[in-house]
Design an enzyme around this catalytic site. Sequence first.
Site, PDB file in Angstrom:
ATOM      1  N   LYS A   1      41.493  30.827  34.952  1.00  0.00           N
ATOM      2  CA  LYS A   1      40.263  30.078  35.237  1.00  0.00           C
ATOM      3  C   LYS A   1      39.063  30.763  34.559  1.00  0.00           C
ATOM      4  O   LYS A   1      39.143  31.940  34.187  1.00  0.00           O
ATOM      5  CB  LYS A   1      40.053  30.008  36.749  1.00  0.00           C
ATOM      6  CG  LYS A   1      39.969  31.366  37.424  1.00  0.00           C
ATOM      7  CD  LYS A   1      40.159  31.265  38.930  1.00  0.00           C
ATOM      8  CE  LYS A   1      40.044  32.659  39.553  1.00  0.00           C
ATOM      9  NZ  LYS A   1      40.405  32.634  40.971  1.00  0.00           N
TER      10      LYS A   1
ATOM     11  N   TYR B   1       9.409  45.385  27.958  1.00  0.00           N
ATOM     12  CA  TYR B   1       8.611  44.620  28.909  1.00  0.00           C
ATOM     13  C   TYR B   1       8.163  45.503  30.071  1.00  0.00           C
ATOM     14  O   TYR B   1       8.946  46.293  30.606  1.00  0.00           O
ATOM     15  CB  TYR B   1       9.439  43.459  29.466  1.00  0.00           C
ATOM     16  CG  TYR B   1       9.631  42.340  28.462  1.00  0.00           C
ATOM     17  CD1 TYR B   1       8.535  41.664  27.935  1.00  0.00           C
ATOM     18  CD2 TYR B   1      10.901  41.965  28.063  1.00  0.00           C
ATOM     19  CE1 TYR B   1       8.715  40.625  27.016  1.00  0.00           C
ATOM     20  CE2 TYR B   1      11.087  40.933  27.156  1.00  0.00           C
ATOM     21  CZ  TYR B   1       9.988  40.265  26.636  1.00  0.00           C
ATOM     22  OH  TYR B   1      10.165  39.251  25.742  1.00  0.00           O
TER      23      TYR B   1
HETATM   24  C1  LIG Z   1      41.249  33.767  41.133  1.00  0.00           C
HETATM   25  C2  LIG Z   1      42.429  33.647  41.986  1.00  0.00           C
HETATM   26  C3  LIG Z   1      43.528  34.487  41.789  1.00  0.00           C
HETATM   27  C4  LIG Z   1      43.498  35.685  40.881  1.00  0.00           C
HETATM   28  O1  LIG Z   1      42.878  36.751  41.590  1.00  0.00           O
HETATM   29  P1  LIG Z   1      42.601  38.189  40.981  1.00  0.00           P
HETATM   30  O2  LIG Z   1      41.940  38.922  42.079  1.00  0.00           O
HETATM   31  O3  LIG Z   1      41.695  37.982  39.813  1.00  0.00           O
HETATM   32  O4  LIG Z   1      43.902  38.774  40.576  1.00  0.00           O
HETATM   33  C5  LIG Z   1      44.670  34.221  42.526  1.00  0.00           C
HETATM   34  N1  LIG Z   1      44.706  33.218  43.431  1.00  0.00           N
HETATM   35  C6  LIG Z   1      43.644  32.419  43.658  1.00  0.00           C
HETATM   36  C7  LIG Z   1      43.748  31.347  44.681  1.00  0.00           C
HETATM   37  C8  LIG Z   1      42.469  32.609  42.962  1.00  0.00           C
HETATM   38  O5  LIG Z   1      41.409  31.833  43.224  1.00  0.00           O
END
Ligand SMILES: *Cc1c(COP(=O)(O)O)cnc(C)c1O
Length: 350
Positions: free
Chosen positions: A41, A251
């Site tokens: 993702k 800045y």
């Molecule tokens: C993002 C996610 C993962 C992966 O988790 P990590 O902590 O990055 O290994 C696994 N399961 C779900 C449901 C997630 O949303």
Amino acid sequence: MIPSEPPPATLRLRLDRDALIANWRTMDEMSGAARAGAAVKADAYGIGVDFAVPALLEAGARDFLVAHWSEVPAVLAHAEASRIAVLHGVGSAAEARYALASGVIPVINSPRQAALWSAAGGGRCHLMVDTGINRLGLAPGALGDPEIAALDVDILMSHLASADEDTQQSRRQLALFEEAARMRPSRRLSLANSAGIALGADFAFDITRPGLSLYGGVARPELAGRIAQVARLEAAVLQVRELSAGDSVGYNACFTATRPMRAATVSIGYADGILRCHGADGALRYDGVDLPILGKISMDMIVVDCTAADTLREGDFVEIPYYLPEIARQTGLSQYELLTSLGLRFDRIR
Ligand SMILES: *Cc1c(COP(=O)(O)O)cnc(C)c1O
């Protein structure tokens, strides 16, 4: 005529394919009898789906997770539709139609989602049960609902809230998940993210879901030394200048030189993901020499003290240290935020 390609960017994300492959294999091996999937993702945590998914396939991964339907086409260009899961599930008839047309599998999270899925024609899906994170997923009490009973569930999954800490919550979630699995039959079970994998075999079930550690994140101390850095950052020096005592930088003039010094202006800023919290104790590096950050980080530039790097010249590339656990400690940002906030202006060098 304008050339079709702009000249090379002055900032580079160096991606280590072998490291990504090795990290997946480590997570798969640590998953014991379970097989590791891969969370891809948010454009593979900012690393890039087009880089990550082919490498993960070569490593041996077959199952991929995204959050949104908008993320499906990029993954579908590389992976089999039936092996891609969308974690946010189906929130509308349009999403359910898209799922059916594409063959990508939704993760159903509520009785309403289940009803939308069934009404669209349904078929095989995954089911997320909430065991204590109280974020997205079916309450265990709703497992017997008729909409849920009607589903053809491939993977029953749940998500750990605090696997990166030593807390009883993970064990409590494990017990609730085992109970849910007894109540609602499915083909396969899945509980562990990266940190959950490091909690041991009890948490692995049939399929694990690492994300962070594939991309170089050290999700728990047990993983230190076993996970390789995947992304390295470099940016070019735009200008070198001499400062006199009393000159201020940037800045709001937050840094004032107390002695003559050399300063280099580097082509990277908060728009690229190097947020102002990197500035406090941060340093860039050149040829093994630390270049302390001076003053506030700008949108497109960071000024550093390069007095100690007397060979540094305009046009040279400097390194932005990005070993995730260390930079997370230093900035207060999570390793996840450090990856997913990387901007779009990098040349991605494989
Ligand atoms: C993002 C996610 C993962 C992966 O988790 P990590 O902590 O990055 O290994 C696994 N399961 C779900 C449901 C997630 O949303």
